[in-house]
Motif scaffolding. Structure first.
Motif, PDB file in Angstrom:
ATOM      1  N   UNK A 155       0.850  -1.201   0.000  1.00  0.00           N
ATOM      2  CA  UNK A 155       0.000   0.000   0.000  1.00  0.00           C
ATOM      3  C   UNK A 155       0.882   1.246   0.000  1.00  0.00           C
ATOM      4  N   UNK A 156       1.946   1.221   0.787  1.00  0.00           N
ATOM      5  CA  UNK A 156       2.866   2.370   0.819  1.00  0.00           C
ATOM      6  C   UNK A 156       3.528   2.577  -0.541  1.00  0.00           C
ATOM      7  N   UNK A 183       7.276 -10.277   0.030  1.00  0.00           N
ATOM      8  CA  UNK A 183       6.445 -11.131  -0.819  1.00  0.00           C
ATOM      9  C   UNK A 183       5.901 -10.222  -1.920  1.00  0.00           C
ATOM     10  N   UNK A 184       6.605 -10.190  -3.045  1.00  0.00           N
ATOM     11  CA  UNK A 184       6.291  -9.231  -4.107  1.00  0.00           C
ATOM     12  C   UNK A 184       4.881  -9.412  -4.678  1.00  0.00           C
ATOM     13  N   UNK A 185       4.369 -10.642  -4.887  1.00  0.00           N
ATOM     14  CA  UNK A 185       2.985 -10.746  -5.368  1.00  0.00           C
ATOM     15  C   UNK A 185       1.981 -10.077  -4.426  1.00  0.00           C
ATOM     16  N   UNK A 186       2.212 -10.186  -3.125  1.00  0.00           N
ATOM     17  CA  UNK A 186       1.326  -9.521  -2.151  1.00  0.00           C
ATOM     18  C   UNK A 186       1.445  -8.005  -2.291  1.00  0.00           C
ATOM     19  N   UNK A 234      -1.542  -5.351  -3.311  1.00  0.00           N
ATOM     20  CA  UNK A 234      -1.836  -4.162  -2.504  1.00  0.00           C
ATOM     21  C   UNK A 234      -1.713  -2.886  -3.335  1.00  0.00           C
ATOM     22  N   UNK A 235      -0.740  -2.837  -4.225  1.00  0.00           N
ATOM     23  CA  UNK A 235      -0.577  -1.666  -5.098  1.00  0.00           C
ATOM     24  C   UNK A 235      -1.813  -1.504  -5.977  1.00  0.00           C
ATOM     25  N   UNK A 269      -5.890  -0.809   4.314  1.00  0.00           N
ATOM     26  CA  UNK A 269      -4.885  -1.599   5.033  1.00  0.00           C
ATOM     27  C   UNK A 269      -5.557  -2.613   5.966  1.00  0.00           C
ATOM     28  N   UNK A 270      -6.569  -2.159   6.692  1.00  0.00           N
ATOM     29  CA  UNK A 270      -7.307  -3.064   7.583  1.00  0.00           C
ATOM     30  C   UNK A 270      -7.953  -4.188   6.782  1.00  0.00           C
TER      31      UNK A 270
END
Length: 200
Positions: free
Chosen positions: A74-75, A126-129, A133-134, A168-169
């Motif tokens: 997310x960041x 974990x790049x897929x995660x 998130x992106x 995020x939650x």
């Protein structure tokens, strides 16, 4: 596992997912639609986090790694959008499609290079995660713009981060749901497919 066991696991996954959605919608979802995105909520992000973790086996020992990777993703997503916004706002790349393509290409290279090499042993690589998130950060920001308009700090109109804490939650909730779905296997006998109480 036999067909009966797979059917029982499907029932477990469905019931747990339904319970999760009800709890989410009457707590986080209600708060979001009342206070963050009037009339809307973002429970959908759950179903990005869940399958990424679930298809990797949803191992208990990986739970924290996935949580950390979603949060960092997310960041990263916010950084992508912030750079796009600044380039547009300063008139450097005014075509939004070119802006998105250039920023994603450059920042993605940096992100992957870092997490594939020097940061690879840390609990957020974990790049897929991160990519999941992106992606969610992009649509969540776009949805927030559609509902609320661009964020106050966005000079090029490229982002609104109002709902990012809820995102995020929700991603963490999706990871937890993935773990709970996988834990259902402990209640199914692998040979007979019957329900059982987990042993030691």
């Amino acid at each position: 596992m036999n067909t009966k066991g797979l059917v029982n696991w499907a029932i477990w996954i469905s019931v747990i997912s339904g319970i999760y959605c009800l709890v989410y919608l009457f707590t986080v979802g209600q708060f979001t639609s009342d206070n963050v995105l009037p009339g809307w909520q973002i429970v959908y992000a759950t179903f990005t986090a869940l399958p990424i973790y679930f298809t990797a086996g949803a191992k208990r020992e990986d739970f924290i790694k996935y949580i950390c990777s979603y949060l960092l993703g997310v960041c990263w997503g916010m950084l992508y959008l912030w750079i796009m916004d600044r380039l547009a706002g300063m008139g450097i790349i005014t075509n939004p499609w070119v802006n998105i393509a250039v920023v994603v290409a450059v920042v993605c290279t940096v992100e992957c290079a870092l997490h594939f090499t020097v940061l690879s042993k840390l609990p957020f690589s974990v790049v897929p995660a991160q990519f999941g998130a992106i992606s969610n950060t992009f649509w969540c920001s776009n949805m927030s713009i559609a509902i609320l308009g661009p964020g106050a700090s966005a000079i090029g109109g490229f982002y609104n981060f109002q709902a990012i804490p809820i995102l995020m939650i929700t991603l963490c909730g999706g990871t937890l749901l993935g773990l709970l779905c996988n834990e259902g296997l402990n209640f199914i006998d692998a040979e007979t497919g019957n329900w059982k109480w987990p042993g030691k």
